[in-house]
Design a protein around this motif. Structure first.
Motif, PDB file in Angstrom:
ATOM      1  N   ASN A 119      33.945  47.403  42.209  1.00 34.37           N
ATOM      2  CA  ASN A 119      34.050  47.380  40.744  1.00 34.37           C
ATOM      3  C   ASN A 119      35.479  47.643  40.264  1.00 34.37           C
ATOM      4  OD1 ASN A 119      32.802  47.038  38.183  1.00 34.37           O
ATOM      5  ND2 ASN A 119      32.852  49.242  37.852  1.00 34.37           N
ATOM      6  N   THR A 120      36.431  46.907  40.799  1.00 32.40           N
ATOM      7  CA  THR A 120      37.824  47.059  40.402  1.00 32.40           C
ATOM      8  C   THR A 120      38.051  46.431  39.025  1.00 32.40           C
ATOM      9  OG1 THR A 120      38.350  45.047  41.650  1.00 32.40           O
ATOM     10  CG2 THR A 120      38.685  47.150  42.758  1.00 32.40           C
ATOM     11  N   CYS A 121      39.232  46.628  38.469  1.00 31.65           N
ATOM     12  CA  CYS A 121      39.496  46.222  37.081  1.00 31.65           C
ATOM     13  C   CYS A 121      39.274  44.728  36.846  1.00 31.65           C
ATOM     14  CB  CYS A 121      40.915  46.631  36.694  1.00 31.65           C
ATOM     15  SG  CYS A 121      42.217  45.867  37.692  1.00 31.65           S
ATOM     16  N   VAL A 122      39.513  43.889  37.858  1.00 30.32           N
ATOM     17  CA  VAL A 122      39.395  42.435  37.655  1.00 30.32           C
ATOM     18  C   VAL A 122      37.954  41.992  37.425  1.00 30.32           C
ATOM     19  CG1 VAL A 122      41.483  41.863  38.946  1.00 30.32           C
ATOM     20  CG2 VAL A 122      39.305  42.072  40.157  1.00 30.32           C
ATOM     21  N   THR A 123      36.982  42.784  37.841  1.00 30.42           N
ATOM     22  CA  THR A 123      35.576  42.384  37.687  1.00 30.42           C
ATOM     23  C   THR A 123      35.166  42.315  36.224  1.00 30.42           C
ATOM     24  OG1 THR A 123      34.771  44.679  37.831  1.00 30.42           O
ATOM     25  CG2 THR A 123      34.986  43.453  39.897  1.00 30.42           C
ATOM     26  N   LYS A 124      35.876  43.040  35.364  1.00 30.98           N
ATOM     27  CA  LYS A 124      35.498  43.134  33.954  1.00 30.98           C
ATOM     28  C   LYS A 124      36.036  41.974  33.122  1.00 30.98           C
ATOM     29  CE  LYS A 124      35.798  48.181  34.391  1.00 30.98           C
ATOM     30  NZ  LYS A 124      36.355  48.191  35.744  1.00 30.98           N
ATOM     31  N   TYR A 125      36.987  41.207  33.656  1.00 32.07           N
ATOM     32  CA  TYR A 125      37.557  40.098  32.882  1.00 32.07           C
ATOM     33  C   TYR A 125      36.443  39.143  32.463  1.00 32.07           C
ATOM     34  CZ  TYR A 125      42.076  41.633  34.819  1.00 32.07           C
ATOM     35  OH  TYR A 125      43.185  42.354  35.171  1.00 32.07           O
ATOM     36  N   ARG A 126      36.484  38.696  31.223  1.00 32.70           N
ATOM     37  CA  ARG A 126      35.393  37.847  30.703  1.00 32.70           C
ATOM     38  C   ARG A 126      35.233  36.557  31.493  1.00 32.70           C
ATOM     39  NH1 ARG A 126      36.615  37.501  24.405  1.00 32.70           N
ATOM     40  NH2 ARG A 126      38.744  37.601  25.218  1.00 32.70           N
ATOM     41  N   GLY A 127      36.330  36.008  32.002  1.00 37.32           N
ATOM     42  CA  GLY A 127      36.235  34.785  32.780  1.00 37.32           C
ATOM     43  C   GLY A 127      35.699  35.000  34.181  1.00 37.32           C
ATOM     44  N   ILE A 128      35.555  36.266  34.589  1.00 39.64           N
ATOM     45  CA  ILE A 128      35.044  36.594  35.930  1.00 39.64           C
ATOM     46  C   ILE A 128      33.676  37.253  35.822  1.00 39.64           C
ATOM     47  CG2 ILE A 128      35.427  37.982  38.007  1.00 39.64           C
ATOM     48  CD1 ILE A 128      38.434  37.600  37.572  1.00 39.64           C
ATOM     49  N   SER A 129      33.594  38.374  35.097  1.00 43.50           N
ATOM     50  CA  SER A 129      32.334  39.087  34.855  1.00 43.50           C
ATOM     51  C   SER A 129      31.511  39.216  36.134  1.00 43.50           C
ATOM     52  CB  SER A 129      31.523  38.375  33.764  1.00 43.50           C
ATOM     53  OG  SER A 129      30.440  39.181  33.346  1.00 43.50           O
ATOM     54  N   LEU A 130      32.112  39.836  37.156  1.00 44.69           N
ATOM     55  CA  LEU A 130      31.532  39.909  38.499  1.00 44.69           C
ATOM     56  C   LEU A 130      30.608  41.115  38.672  1.00 44.69           C
ATOM     57  CD1 LEU A 130      31.524  38.980  41.528  1.00 44.69           C
ATOM     58  CD2 LEU A 130      33.534  40.461  41.831  1.00 44.69           C
ATOM     59  N   THR A 131      29.394  40.864  39.107  1.00 43.46           N
ATOM     60  CA  THR A 131      28.506  41.956  39.521  1.00 43.46           C
ATOM     61  C   THR A 131      29.128  42.656  40.723  1.00 43.46           C
ATOM     62  OG1 THR A 131      26.512  40.838  38.725  1.00 43.46           O
ATOM     63  CG2 THR A 131      26.211  42.512  40.433  1.00 43.46           C
ATOM     64  N   SER A 132      29.200  43.992  40.671  1.00 43.18           N
ATOM     65  CA  SER A 132      29.870  44.719  41.748  1.00 43.18           C
ATOM     66  C   SER A 132      29.325  46.139  41.834  1.00 43.18           C
ATOM     67  CB  SER A 132      31.386  44.750  41.488  1.00 43.18           C
ATOM     68  OG  SER A 132      32.085  45.300  42.585  1.00 43.18           O
ATOM     69  N   VAL A 133      29.616  46.808  42.949  1.00 41.43           N
ATOM     70  CA  VAL A 133      29.178  48.190  43.155  1.00 41.43           C
ATOM     71  C   VAL A 133      30.347  49.126  42.885  1.00 41.43           C
ATOM     72  CG1 VAL A 133      28.214  49.852  44.778  1.00 41.43           C
ATOM     73  CG2 VAL A 133      27.474  47.469  44.856  1.00 41.43           C
ATOM     74  N   GLU A 134      30.129  50.087  42.004  1.00 44.50           N
ATOM     75  CA  GLU A 134      31.166  51.053  41.653  1.00 44.50           C
ATOM     76  C   GLU A 134      31.405  52.026  42.806  1.00 44.50           C
ATOM     77  OE1 GLU A 134      33.988  52.546  40.432  1.00 44.50           O
ATOM     78  OE2 GLU A 134      33.203  51.875  38.492  1.00 44.50           O
ATOM     79  N   SER A 135      32.677  52.122  43.233  1.00 43.21           N
ATOM     80  CA  SER A 135      33.044  53.043  44.320  1.00 43.21           C
ATOM     81  C   SER A 135      33.999  54.142  43.863  1.00 43.21           C
ATOM     82  CB  SER A 135      33.694  52.271  45.479  1.00 43.21           C
ATOM     83  OG  SER A 135      32.779  51.366  46.053  1.00 43.21           O
ATOM     84  N   TYR A 136      34.330  54.172  42.580  1.00 46.15           N
ATOM     85  CA  TYR A 136      35.121  55.250  41.980  1.00 46.15           C
ATOM     86  C   TYR A 136      36.493  55.422  42.625  1.00 46.15           C
ATOM     87  CZ  TYR A 136      30.412  56.218  40.340  1.00 46.15           C
ATOM     88  OH  TYR A 136      29.154  56.088  39.797  1.00 46.15           O
TER      89      TYR A 136
END
Length: 361
Positions: free
Chosen positions: A292-309
């Motif tokens: 769940n790195t910062c790039v996953t949140k970009y609207r053009g990506i919107s990637l499902t991911s696991v948060e590892s803090y």
């Protein structure tokens, strides 16, 4: 007789920059970051350049002992980039300077870095992955405090932040199975390594499918460059790795409906390969990442991911290291300080976004 040119002093720099001599000294010695605005620091540097002032380089004996180092296996993975940035920020807040080293996942590079760190007057070390050379690591650990960040299933006798790769895999497996994806491809860099987190993620996904009566190996493909990219002389980095492996699976029409990247950058490479092949996400293929790195949140990506803090881990790891350096409990006498190691673990959680959906009929 020609007069020799007068030597430029810090006092001259102060006068040129319109600041005090103490301000010049603190800025040039790296102690002014939180005391002076960026504009003031820049004025001092411009004055030094204008006057040709040469600041005396300190020797090892003069270097402030508040220096720590962090060793990472790669900078191609945003997980490590985010963690290092937070480490740098937190170290600065605590009055420490942080050096960062990249091994490029090469054992020879790791050995060189550890040797270098043994010669630099650093107060402690942050290891962002399981060390390849355990003997050299242990020797260093005898002389300086070390904080490790690695999978919880690795034997450990030092302070550590633990990641549960198996649980991360389980979370992903349970989610994809619930969406009726019966065949999944986990795309990763090599599994032949001490970096067991990626192996544990594979085992976690397969365990879910096995519990539901499926063949774990047939239902969850382990796709690494050794199997999928044998024709390449050099293994590509994260994004390119994900792109090329997914491209190969799509071209041979491998019967999978969901892809999992062992990290987010690999997952984004997978996404682009799917889109370039003319398919849709998630209507044709679902894609999930990890960290769940910062790039996953970009609207053009919107990637499902696991948060590892990664950010929180970076800050807390520096706090833990500084406590070890300064003496665990400053309120206790030396003979009252307890012996032992500290283990911290954050439980992972799935962040669902637009790249995953039900298995296509």
């Amino acid at each position: 007789m020609k007069m020799s040119k007068r030597k430029v002093t810090a006092k001259d720099v102060a006068a040129c920059a319109g600041v005090s001599e103490t301000t010049v000294s603190m800025i040039l010695n790296g102690k002014g970051e939180h005391k002076f605005p960026e504009k003031t620091c820049r004025k001092v540097l411009i004055a030094c350049e204008k006057l040709g002032y040469l600041h005396k380089i300190r020797t090892h004996e003069e270097i402030d002992k508040k220096l720590i180092a962090a060793i990472t296996p790669t900078m191609a993975n945003m997980y490590y980039v985010q963690m290092l940035e937070e480490m740098q920020n937190r170290a600065s807040e605590l009055g420490y300077s942080l050096l960062s080293f990249n091994t490029f996942r090469k054992t020879s590079q790791e050995i060189q870095i550890l040797d270098m760190c043994s010669q630099i007057p650093i107060a402690g070390l942050l290891f962002l992955y399981p060390p390849e050379n355990k003997t050299l690591f242990q020797q260093f650990n005898w002389t300086k405090p070390i904080i490790r960040i690695n999978d919880k299933n690795i034997g450990n006798d030092s302070d550590v932040f633990e990641l549960d790769g198996f649980q991360i895999g389980r979370i992903i497996g349970e989610y994809l199975f619930k969406l009726a994806h019966k065949r999944v491809a986990l795309v990763s860099s090599t599994f032949d390594t001490n970096q067991v987190t990626r192996i544990r993620r594979l085992e976690g996904i397969r365990a879910v499918y096995q519990e539901h009566g499926c063949d774990p190996e047939g239902s969850v493909l382990a796709c690494s460059p050794e199997q999928e990219l044998k024709h390449l002389k050099e293994i590509p980095k994260e994004y390119d790795l994900g792109y090329l492996i997914a491209k190969g699976l799509l071209e041979r029409h491998e019967a999978v409906t969901a892809f999992v990247g062992v990290n987010d950058m690999i997952a984004i490479g997978i996404m682009d390969a799917i889109l370039d092949a003319g398919y849709r996400i998630p209507e044709d293929y679902s894609v999930c990442g990890c960290d769940n790195t910062c790039v996953t949140k970009y609207r053009g990506i919107s990637l499902t991911s696991v948060e590892s803090y990664s950010k929180l881990t970076g800050r807390e790891a520096v706090d833990m290291l500084v406590r070890k350096i300064d003496g665990d409990r400053g309120d206790l006498k030396p003979e009252e300080n307890p012996n032992g190691i500290t283990k911290i673990e954050y439980f992972p959680r799935l962040i669902i976004r637009k790249t995953t959906g039900p298995c296509p009929k």
